[in-house]
Design an enzyme around this catalytic site. Structure first.
Site, PDB file in Angstrom:
ATOM      1  CG  ASP A 184      -1.672   1.163   1.307  1.00  0.00           C
ATOM      2  OD1 ASP A 184      -2.740   1.126   0.296  1.00  0.00           O
ATOM      3  OD2 ASP A 184      -1.715   2.112   2.149  1.00  0.00           O
ATOM      4  CD  GLU A 268      -5.221   0.628  -3.245  1.00  0.00           C
ATOM      5  OE1 GLU A 268      -6.433   0.933  -3.119  1.00  0.00           O
ATOM      6  OE2 GLU A 268      -4.305   1.403  -2.814  1.00  0.00           O
ATOM      7  CB  CYS A 321     -12.823  -4.877   8.159  1.00  0.00           C
ATOM      8  SG  CYS A 321     -12.131  -5.869   9.846  1.00  0.00           S
ATOM      9  CB  CYS A 324     -15.072  -9.107   9.963  1.00  0.00           C
ATOM     10  SG  CYS A 324     -15.495  -7.454   9.846  1.00  0.00           S
ATOM     11  CB  CYS A 340     -13.758  -3.127  12.089  1.00  0.00           C
ATOM     12  SG  CYS A 340     -15.037  -4.078  11.344  1.00  0.00           S
ATOM     13  CB  CYS A 343     -15.228  -7.766  13.619  1.00  0.00           C
ATOM     14  SG  CYS A 343     -13.858  -6.944  12.950  1.00  0.00           S
ATOM     15  CG  ASP A 350      -1.147   3.712   5.343  1.00  0.00           C
ATOM     16  OD1 ASP A 350      -1.890   3.782   4.836  1.00  0.00           O
ATOM     17  OD2 ASP A 350       0.087   4.679   5.754  1.00  0.00           O
TER      18      ASP A 350
END
Length: 393
Positions: A184, A268, A321, A324, A340, A343, A350
């Site tokens: 990332d 990405e 996330c 989950c 999150c 969860c 990052d």
């Protein structure tokens, strides 16, 4: 696999003069050919019934030999390859313009991007290379062993001369210590890997920003075109060159580490041009060099036998996330810690994004060429995220 090799030349004053003379002849041939082709285009626009055929590189060189060389004796003091390759490059530039893949070529100015290309009797020997007319040129580093280039390009930057040519290298698959890694990119840290490693960016522009600003301020108060103004411009150019070299060195070390030690690398497809349009982030984004990172990683993965997987531009890696698979509706740039609501998972923003990217390496949304299509990713993302994360664990 063809790779470009570029190194600095170790020259004396006589060789510097010869190189500058070659670059000047190549620039003169380019400007002459550009002026002539523009006149032909203007004539064809004004006279639709009496059009002149647009000249090729061979036509331009024939006219140059017949019309220009007899008027300028200094054309015979350099290699014939320099103006010949300049006209060939001009013809290629017009072809790209006619195909609407590039803008029309522009006139060249002395001291800006001076370069020329030579071919013929070229010979490499350890730390020197022989080129036509000029002779043997020494280099600061050892040249590729057992390879004789067909053509070389010599260019000048910040009063330093460089020589470049293509070499053929067989890709070698090196043993990999890690199977899959997500990477990332960010402006705070250059890269955060799914393995937990964080690579800080060089931030060379930020480091020398004050010094650069000072030099530019002093240059503004000098008479344009004077010797003092030229000295100030050289100082500014040297500092810019130093900033760029520090950035490239950092990116080369990171991309080499990724390509050598990881079988699959997931990044990405960033909209760099759109990020540069943001006035608050443009300076930081440009200082990191995201486009150069992807360019280097693209050819190094082929060189070292690894695979580069590029996630779709619209894939919500930062909002999803990694524990989950729950996707947030919004996530501001100031939130550096991912929390999150589903969860109660807490993780660095990052690092969480890199874990999500790593999950794409085994996801069914990745196509054979390594690209994630926008429609497929959006349709299958929520359904497959939980299963892919469980496979990694």
């Amino acid at each position: 696999m063809l790779l470009g090799f570029k190194t600095e030349l170790k020259l004396n004053n006589q060789q510097r003069s010869l190189l500058a003379q070659h670059a000047g002849v190549a620039r003169h041939a380019w400007n002459w050919g550009l002026a002539l082709t523009k006149q032909i285009l203007d004539h064809n626009k004004a006279n639709s019934n009496d059009k002149i055929k647009f000249p090729t590189a061979i036509d331009l060189h024939k006219w140059l030999v017949a019309l220009v060389k007899p008027q300028h004796d200094w054309y015979y003091q350099v290699s014939k390859c320099a103006p010949q390759w300049a006209l060939k490059a001009l013809a290629d530039a017009w072809k790209r313009c006619f195909k609407k893949t590039a803008k029309p070529p522009k006139f060249k100015k002395k001291g800006k991007h001076d370069s020329f290309t030579l071919d013929g009797s070229l010979k490499c020997d350890h730390q020197k290379i022989k080129v036509p007319v000029i002779g043997w040129l020494k280099t600061y580093e050892r040249l590729p062993h057992g390879y004789q280039p067909k053509s070389v390009t010599i260019s000048q930057k910040v009063n330093r001369w460089f020589i470049s040519f293509k070499i053929e290298i067989e890709p070698a698959s090196t043993p990999k210590s890690v199977d899959v890694v997500g990477c990332d990119l960010g402006v705070k840290s250059l890269a955060t890997l799914s393995s937990g490693l964080v690579f800080e960016g060089a931030k060379s522009y930020r480091k020398f920003e004050k010094k650069l600003s000072r030099l530019q301020y002093l240059a503004r108060h000098k008479v344009k075109g004077s010797n003092n103004w030229k000295k100030a411009q050289k100082q500014i150019a040297k500092l810019h060159f130093k900033i760029a070299n520090i950035r490239k060195d950092t990116l080369h070390k990171l991309t080499t580490y990724l390509a050598k030690n990881h079988s699959k690398i997931v990044i990405e497809d960033l909209n760099v041009s759109g990020m540069l349009a943001n006035g608050k982030l443009a300076k930081s984004v440009a200082d990191m060099g995201f486009y150069e990172f992807r360019r280097q990683l693209d050819y190094k993965t082929q060189l070292y036998g690894s695979e580069l997987i590029i996630a779709d531009r619209w894939f919500a890696s930062s909002k999803t996330c990694s524990n989950c698979g729950h996707k947030k509706e919004s996530l501001s740039l100031s939130e550096r810690v991912f929390e999150c609501e589903q969860c109660s998972f807490v993780c660095d923003r990052d690092l969480n994004a890199s874990l999500i990217l790593a999950s794409l390496a085994v996801s069914s949304t990745v196509s054979a060429c390594g690209l994630v299509s926008a429609d497929t990713a959006r349709m299958k993302q929520e359904n497959n995220i939980e299963s892919t994360l469980s496979r990694i664990e």
